[in-house]
Write an enzyme that holds these catalytic residues in place. Structure first.
Site, PDB file in Angstrom:
ATOM      1  N   ASP A   8       0.873  -1.180   0.000  1.00 24.00           N
ATOM      2  CA  ASP A   8       0.000   0.000   0.000  1.00 24.00           C
ATOM      3  C   ASP A   8       0.914   1.234   0.000  1.00 24.00           C
ATOM      4  O   ASP A   8       2.138   1.116  -0.170  1.00 24.00           O
ATOM      5  CB  ASP A   8      -0.994  -0.036   1.181  1.00 24.00           C
ATOM      6  CG  ASP A   8      -0.327   0.247   2.524  1.00 24.00           C
ATOM      7  OD1 ASP A   8       0.923   0.317   2.583  1.00 24.00           O
ATOM      8  OD2 ASP A   8      -1.060   0.405   3.516  1.00 24.00           O
ATOM      9  N   CYS A  65       3.198  -3.063   3.999  1.00 23.51           N
ATOM     10  CA  CYS A  65       2.356  -1.912   4.331  1.00 23.51           C
ATOM     11  C   CYS A  65       3.116  -1.125   5.397  1.00 23.51           C
ATOM     12  O   CYS A  65       4.314  -1.336   5.577  1.00 23.51           O
ATOM     13  CB  CYS A  65       0.941  -2.326   4.744  1.00 23.51           C
ATOM     14  SG  CYS A  65       0.797  -3.238   6.293  1.00 23.51           S
ATOM     15  N   THR A  67       3.006  -1.126   8.756  1.00 24.49           N
ATOM     16  CA  THR A  67       3.517  -1.996   9.822  1.00 24.49           C
ATOM     17  C   THR A  67       3.789  -3.409   9.330  1.00 24.49           C
ATOM     18  O   THR A  67       4.454  -4.180  10.032  1.00 24.49           O
ATOM     19  CB  THR A  67       2.479  -2.120  10.951  1.00 24.49           C
ATOM     20  OG1 THR A  67       1.270  -2.658  10.371  1.00 24.49           O
ATOM     21  CG2 THR A  67       2.196  -0.781  11.602  1.00 24.49           C
ATOM     22  N   HIS A  98      10.950 -23.799   8.770  1.00 28.95           N
ATOM     23  CA  HIS A  98       9.963 -24.512   9.583  1.00 28.95           C
ATOM     24  C   HIS A  98       8.521 -24.334   9.095  1.00 28.95           C
ATOM     25  O   HIS A  98       7.714 -25.235   9.267  1.00 28.95           O
ATOM     26  CB  HIS A  98      10.034 -24.045  11.045  1.00 28.95           C
ATOM     27  CG  HIS A  98      11.231 -24.584  11.765  1.00 28.95           C
ATOM     28  ND1 HIS A  98      11.366 -24.539  13.140  1.00 28.95           N
ATOM     29  CD2 HIS A  98      12.367 -25.183  11.301  1.00 28.95           C
ATOM     30  CE1 HIS A  98      12.522 -25.093  13.486  1.00 28.95           C
ATOM     31  NE2 HIS A  98      13.162 -25.478  12.387  1.00 28.95           N
ATOM     32  N   HIS A 133       8.261 -30.751  10.298  1.00 30.40           N
ATOM     33  CA  HIS A 133       7.694 -29.434   9.982  1.00 30.40           C
ATOM     34  C   HIS A 133       6.617 -29.547   8.906  1.00 30.40           C
ATOM     35  O   HIS A 133       5.645 -28.800   8.916  1.00 30.40           O
ATOM     36  CB  HIS A 133       8.796 -28.469   9.553  1.00 30.40           C
ATOM     37  CG  HIS A 133       9.852 -28.322  10.599  1.00 30.40           C
ATOM     38  ND1 HIS A 133       9.578 -27.799  11.845  1.00 30.40           N
ATOM     39  CD2 HIS A 133      11.164 -28.679  10.605  1.00 30.40           C
ATOM     40  CE1 HIS A 133      10.687 -27.831  12.571  1.00 30.40           C
ATOM     41  NE2 HIS A 133      11.656 -28.362  11.846  1.00 30.40           N
TER      42      HIS A 133
HETATM   43  C1  RB5 Z   1      -1.913   2.917   6.423  1.00 30.16           C
HETATM   44  O1  RB5 Z   1      -1.909   4.160   7.043  1.00 30.16           O
HETATM   45  C2  RB5 Z   1      -1.562   1.825   7.432  1.00 30.16           C
HETATM   46  O2  RB5 Z   1      -2.629   1.614   8.281  1.00 30.16           O
HETATM   47  C3  RB5 Z   1      -1.168   0.555   6.716  1.00 30.16           C
HETATM   48  O3  RB5 Z   1      -0.085   0.795   5.887  1.00 30.16           O
HETATM   49  C4  RB5 Z   1      -0.758  -0.614   7.583  1.00 30.16           C
HETATM   50  O4  RB5 Z   1       0.217  -0.236   8.512  1.00 30.16           O
HETATM   51  C5  RB5 Z   1      -1.847  -1.391   8.186  1.00 30.16           C
HETATM   52  O5  RB5 Z   1      -1.637  -2.406   8.874  1.00 30.16           O
END
Ligand code: RB5
Length: 145
Positions: A8, A65, A67, A98, A133
């Site tokens: 994203d 993304c 996080t 694994h 595994h």
């Molecule tokens: C976008 O702002 C953010 O929420 C997305 O990139 C991600 O971190 C969601 O888990």
């Protein structure tokens, strides 16, 4: 081996950085978007990439993304996907050895760019160990039925 990569807006910058690395390493890849920093919804890009992995368009997927959490959750909803969110090289290696992960998730706002490249490098080189595994991974697959 052909790699699919997608993100994203929160993962866009790291996606471009990883693409440069793949190019330098001579690793073939397909970019499933997003193609700018304009705000988009990570489930759309996770789904598109995960479905490409399952369809065999690419052998493995790298999903990014902000996080890594949202996109990894989304990818793991696609049947047959084992998407591992890894921010250290040990987890990245183990996710293949694994867990036979077919996707790697990264957080573009969490991990440093060069650490991300090391994670990708270790993940791409690792091999599934099979044996006990495999039995465990098969139990995960059975949960999808
Ligand atoms: C976008 O702002 C953010 O929420 C997305 O990139 C991600 O971190 C969601 O888990």
């Amino acid at each position: 081996m052909k790699i699919g990569i997608g993100s994203d807006h929160g993962g866009f910058e790291l996606k471009e950085y990883i693409k440069d690395y793949l190019e330098k390493e001579g690793i073939e890849y397909l970019d499933y978007g997003t193609y700018s920093e304009e705000s988009v919804d990570y489930p759309d890009y996770g789904k598109k990439l995960a479905e490409a992995v399952i369809a065999g368009e690419v052998d493995k997927g790298i999903a990014i993304c902000g996080t890594g959490i949202g996109i990894s959750i989304a990818c793991n909803k696609v049947k047959g996907i084992r998407c591992a969110l890894c921010h250290d090289t040990y987890s990245a290696r183990m996710s293949i050895e694994h867990n036979n992960a077919n996707m790697l998730a990264l957080g573009g706002r969490v991990v440093g760019k060069d650490l991300a490249l090391e994670i990708v490098s270790v993940w791409l080189k690792a091999k599934f160990e099979g044996g006990r595994h495999e039995r465990r991974v098969n139990k995960i697959t059975a949960m999808e039925e």
